[in-house]
Write an enzyme that holds these catalytic residues in place. Sequence first.
Site, PDB file in Angstrom:
ATOM      1  N   ASP A  22      34.150  33.972  45.983  1.00  0.00           N
ATOM      2  CA  ASP A  22      35.202  34.276  45.019  1.00  0.00           C
ATOM      3  C   ASP A  22      35.875  32.974  44.617  1.00  0.00           C
ATOM      4  O   ASP A  22      35.951  32.031  45.413  1.00  0.00           O
ATOM      5  CB  ASP A  22      36.240  35.222  45.635  1.00  0.00           C
ATOM      6  CG  ASP A  22      35.715  36.636  45.808  1.00  0.00           C
ATOM      7  OD1 ASP A  22      34.848  37.058  45.016  1.00  0.00           O
ATOM      8  OD2 ASP A  22      36.163  37.320  46.737  1.00  0.00           O
ATOM      9  N   ASP A  58      32.953  40.720  40.096  1.00  0.00           N
ATOM     10  CA  ASP A  58      34.071  41.651  40.295  1.00  0.00           C
ATOM     11  C   ASP A  58      34.717  42.012  38.961  1.00  0.00           C
ATOM     12  O   ASP A  58      35.102  43.166  38.741  1.00  0.00           O
ATOM     13  CB  ASP A  58      35.131  41.045  41.215  1.00  0.00           C
ATOM     14  CG  ASP A  58      34.633  40.792  42.629  1.00  0.00           C
ATOM     15  OD1 ASP A  58      33.685  41.480  43.065  1.00  0.00           O
ATOM     16  OD2 ASP A  58      35.191  39.898  43.287  1.00  0.00           O
TER      17      ASP A  58
END
Length: 164
Positions: free
Chosen positions: A125, A143
């Site tokens: 991330d 995401d």
Amino acid sequence: MPSRSSSSSTGLTAWLLIAAVIILADQFTKVLIIGSFELGDVHPVTSFFDLVRAHNFGAAFSFLNHGPGLQRWFFLGLGLAAAAFIVWILRRHGHQKLFCWALTLILGGALGNVIDRTIHGYVVDFIQVHAGGWYFPAFNVADSAITVGAVLLVLDELRRVRRT
């Protein structure tokens, strides 16, 4: 005149190509982050947005990030099962544009994160949004695609209900 199955496979091919572009964008951005950032690095971009390097062992937005370790295999299997199911639905409903856009975004995002889990054991991330001392969990392109796809699914259902 093309048969229904050949036109549905042509539609499926287009949706799968779009999902592939999402996967490539996701993986490309993650490679850039891995090559430029150490784990935990934070580089402010604006007063509310940072680039970071975080490793997520859980699901989207760090859900179950600190679980016992089995979540890697659970989410990997779930992502693959969801991808197979989505491809089956796209094959059957390829003519429903908004619905298929939603599913294609979810498919691309799910497979982008499955690739990370397979290669690294975690998801990379790197997008960090914050304001007033509040930090949203770090996330990535995959995401984002999954989230936008979910919103589009809700919109598609609201449109369908409104038509009936």
